[in-house]
Design a protein around this motif. Sequence first.
Motif, PDB file in Angstrom:
ATOM      1  N   GLY A  31      16.202  13.309   6.215  1.00 11.65           N
ATOM      2  CA  GLY A  31      16.530  13.348   4.793  1.00 11.65           C
ATOM      3  C   GLY A  31      15.671  12.407   3.975  1.00 11.65           C
ATOM      4  O   GLY A  31      15.256  12.738   2.865  1.00 11.65           O
ATOM      5  N   PRO A  49      21.558  13.382   6.503  1.00 12.52           N
ATOM      6  CA  PRO A  49      20.469  13.795   5.604  1.00 12.52           C
ATOM      7  C   PRO A  49      20.646  13.296   4.175  1.00 12.52           C
ATOM      8  O   PRO A  49      19.681  12.844   3.552  1.00 12.52           O
ATOM      9  N   LEU A  50      21.878  13.362   3.641  1.00 13.68           N
ATOM     10  CA  LEU A  50      22.082  12.976   2.253  1.00 13.68           C
ATOM     11  C   LEU A  50      21.897  11.472   2.055  1.00 13.68           C
ATOM     12  O   LEU A  50      21.342  11.044   1.041  1.00 13.68           O
ATOM     13  N   LEU A  85      17.005  19.573   0.816  1.00 12.84           N
ATOM     14  CA  LEU A  85      18.319  20.102   0.464  1.00 12.84           C
ATOM     15  C   LEU A  85      18.205  21.502  -0.125  1.00 12.84           C
ATOM     16  O   LEU A  85      19.039  22.370   0.140  1.00 12.84           O
ATOM     17  N   VAL A 127      18.233  11.068   1.821  1.00 16.43           N
ATOM     18  CA  VAL A 127      17.712  11.565   0.546  1.00 16.43           C
ATOM     19  C   VAL A 127      17.978  10.556  -0.569  1.00 16.43           C
ATOM     20  O   VAL A 127      17.128  10.310  -1.433  1.00 16.43           O
TER      21      VAL A 127
END
Length: 216
Positions: free
Chosen positions: A75, A129-130, A83, A133
Amino acid sequence: MHVQEWLDTVPAAAVYAVVGLVIGLESLGIPLPGEIVLVSAALMASQHSGINPVLLGVCATAGAVVGDSIGYAIGRKGGRPLLAWLGRKFPRHFSEGHVATAERSFEKWGMWAVFFGRFVALLRIFAGPLAGVLHMPYWKFLIANVLGGICWAGGTTAVIYYVGVVAEDWLKRFSYLGLAVAVLIGLTSMLVIRRKAKKATAEREAAEAEPVPAVD
């Protein structure tokens, strides 16, 4: 999905590997039934199938922590284009609405979103992943990731194993009827709790969405 029936056909060593791998891939960001696989394996352990519940919990925790960490790295490198790509590939899980909901949770709760996200199917897929990010500091992510993985994977294994052992004992003492009544009570309680949780979530979202009146 008859997960437990399938797990019954593979050696005990393979069960540990399957549980760790599936949970790791789910934590990485791939929509897989990690919780179902873990619950099925823990039930098998309670039935004296040669599966050690402690080792099972360790493998599940390792899969959760490693998978989340890889998801974080992906991410952080892929950013928001990642995403968007996931939204096209997995619209059911990575729709714009789901991403926005998860992002609001992360912005509001930070490390706690990673920790408690382990217990929520949607956030369990998004957490790694978030967090990458959104460039959450890795040391914060790692602490929440490890603690959440231990509590969720280890806790789920322990609870399901204990329930399976107790259920087997009840079968010997009180017959199938007693077990059916106990299961019915448990399911009813779970449904009531879920309904209250959904109601509370809906009320909170409605309150957040309510426009603020203009000041004259």
